[in-house]
Write an enzyme that holds these catalytic residues in place. Structure first.
Site, PDB file in Angstrom:
ATOM      1  N   ASP A  98      14.457  53.248  28.178  1.00 16.64           N
ATOM      2  CA  ASP A  98      13.222  53.159  28.225  1.00 16.64           C
ATOM      3  C   ASP A  98      12.517  54.590  28.772  1.00 16.64           C
ATOM      4  O   ASP A  98      12.613  54.988  29.996  1.00 16.64           O
ATOM      5  CB  ASP A  98      12.630  52.108  29.134  1.00 16.64           C
ATOM      6  N   LYS A 162       6.699  50.814  23.582  1.00 11.20           N
ATOM      7  CA  LYS A 162       6.352  50.047  24.838  1.00 11.20           C
ATOM      8  C   LYS A 162       4.977  50.354  25.415  1.00 11.20           C
ATOM      9  O   LYS A 162       4.782  51.844  25.503  1.00 11.20           O
ATOM     10  CB  LYS A 162       7.426  50.288  25.956  1.00 11.20           C
ATOM     11  N   LYS A 194       7.073  46.015  23.114  1.00  7.72           N
ATOM     12  CA  LYS A 194       7.258  45.607  24.667  1.00  7.72           C
ATOM     13  C   LYS A 194       6.152  45.983  25.180  1.00  7.72           C
ATOM     14  O   LYS A 194       5.648  47.130  25.735  1.00  7.72           O
ATOM     15  CB  LYS A 194       8.418  46.439  24.846  1.00  7.72           C
TER      16      LYS A 194
END
Length: 252
Positions: A98, A162, A194
């Protein structure tokens, strides 16, 4: 879908997270145990890079993915340091990276630099490791900029986009989710979404899944395409499964 079906689905889409500054080995062991619920495992745990190897030991054989964060949470501009973090995390066993994009550079019209970081980190990953790009939408603020950052990340090879780190004042919002999922739909690429930060209840989860269904169809959201980043929501989801009333979860 009734509330228990929704809760079970949300559990399967959860990246159960501990990115607390005071996290310990014991906290990671507890997180990994918690990710294995009576109602199915969470999709992943998301931990600091220094805990990736430890999480791998605790989760061996479970099928639960290990996600970690790089360039987190500041979204800084040291490309080499970010690449070093990434390579070490992969060596330690991370399944998912991430990456916080350098969003301040993006806001300052240095969008090529932000794109370069995504491209370089993506290039450093084996095919089996997924890249989630954190846009920090609460700091980007402007819908047009959120859309531009989404398009940039998708074009540069992100496997997921995300919303947030969970470390700023405004994290995931339905408004940002609409923009980002629409960008995925328009791209035609197999990119996931996300929302992270502020997902604390079954109702919160339902809002984001409804947005995904509106743009991508009822069968789109799966662990391959949709994740929630949260620490506090799991207790609330389990309470629904057990027919109890839960307080909204605390945390990320």
């Amino acid at each position: 879908m009734d509330s228990k079906q929704l809760a079970r689905k949300a559990i399967s889409l959860l990246d159960l997270t501990n990115l607390n500054d005071d996290c310990t080995d014991e906290a990671i062991e507890a997180l990994c145990a918690k990710a294995q619920t009576p109602y199915g495992n969470t999709a992943a745990v998301c931990v600091w890079p220094r805990f990736v190897k430890k999480a791998g030991e605790y989760l061996k054989g479970t099928g639960i993915k290990i996600a970690t964060v790089v360039n987190f949470p500041q979204g800084g501009e040291s490309l080499e340091a970010t690449l070093d973090e990434t390579v070490k995390a992969i060596a330690d066993g991370a399944d998912e990276i991430d990456l916080v994009i350098p969003y301040k550079a993006f806001l300052a019209q240095r969008r090529g630099f932000a794109e370069t970081m995504v491209l370089r980190v993506k290039a450093a990953l084996p095919e089996t490791v997924r890249l989630k790009t954190i846009l920090e939408t609460g700091e980007l603020k402007d819908p047009a900029i959120i859309r531009a950052a989404s398009d940039m990340a998708i074009t540069a090879g992100a496997d997921f986009i995300k919303t947030s780190t969970g470390k700023v004042s405004v994290n995931a919002t339905p408004e940002a989710a609409e923009i980002m999922i629409k960008a995925i739909a328009d791209s035609g690429k197999p990119v996931g979404f996300k929302p992270a930060g502020g997902v604390r209840s079954l109702d919160d989860a339902g809002v984001y899944l409804a947005i995904a269904e509106k743009h991508m169809g009822a069968d789109w959201a799966s662990p391959e395409t949709f994740r929630f980043g949260a620490s506090g929501v799991l207790d609330a989801l389990i309470a629904v499964m057990e027919g109890e009333t839960a307080e909204a979860g605390e945390g990320y």
